[in-house]
Design a protein around this motif. Structure first.
Motif: not given
Length: 246
Positions: A23-36
């Motif tokens: 979950v945290v890996d997905k979250a951090n990747s999404a935030i880096e890519k999409d800002g949320k």
């Protein structure tokens, strides 16, 4: 259409840890890519795993946008309310998640109206008119193979033109609920199931190894352009013919 990626771990504790890592890996990747990071949560053991394992993890919680894959149409004070479980652990008493970043249903209006309002809330947050694409949906599975509030042989399994639907005749109490439907579920970037215990072994086998016939609701979760992950402990995976690891 995504084929399941199955990971079998030694224990429930290892499943919980692996789940929170993902979950945290997905979250951090999404935030880096999409800002949320847009995520849908479920109750039951999923809530226990996440509420115990996520606080203290390194992620920008201010960028999380948290919704519910399904929710019981009960007051927030009701112990059956999934929102309240997460709010008490992740928001209240200095929890890491800002309260305005978690989006509950409104239990004070009729369930049909609550579903429409929740649909509009999701579309508004995503800023789209078409089917939103969640970064991650965290799903549970019942002993009958249901997921979200989508039950075997129920008419909601056939819904194709709504992303959120009400249900007033749930075979599992309470009867009134608001649920994501398959058009929304299968549009996500990633869906994760986590199941533990020997009591889940039979239904895990039916969902993951069934051939033909009318698939159980959990077996209908197949993101059309995304990932599908199953995390199992050895007991839950004990009846599977083959066991693979991510």
């Amino acid at each position: 259409m995504a084929a399941p990626m199955v990971t079998v771990l030694e224990s429930e504790t290892e499943v919980s840890t692996k789940l929170c890592d993902l979950v945290v890996d997905k979250a951090n990747s999404a935030i880096e890519k999409d800002g949320k990071f847009t995520v849908g949560l479920s109750g039951g053991s999923m809530a226990k795993f996440l509420c115990n394992g996520l606080p203290g993890r390194q992620t920008d919680w201010s960028k999380w946008q948290v919704f519910f894959c399904d929710e019981r149409h009960v007051p927030y004070t009701d112990p059956e309310c999934t929102y309240t479980i997460y709010k008490s652990k992740l928001v209240d008493n200095g929890g890491p998640l800002p309260g305005e970043n978690i989006f509950p249903i409104n239990p004070d209006i009729p369930v049909e109206d609550a579903a429409k309002e929740y649909r509009d809330k999701i579309l508004g947050v995503f800023g789209v008119d078409a089917t939103p694409r969640f970064h991650l949906l965290l799903l549970g599975m019942g002993p009958d193979g249901h997921t979200c509030s989508l039950f075997p042989s129920h008419s909601l399994l056939q819904v194709k033109d709504e992303i959120i639907a009400p249900i007033s005749d749930s075979p599992k109490p309470p009867p009134r609920r608001v649920t994501m439907t398959f058009p929304l579920i299968n549009n996500c970037q990633c869906a994760i199931f986590a199941s533990c215990g020997a009591g889940k072994a039979d239904i895990v086998k039916k969902v993951l190894e069934s051939n033909g016939g009318d698939p159980l609701p959990a077996a209908r979760v197949r993101p059309t352009n995304g990932e599908l992950v199953w995390l199992l402990d050895k007991a839950a995976a004990s009846q599977l013919k083959t066991q693979s690891n991510i």
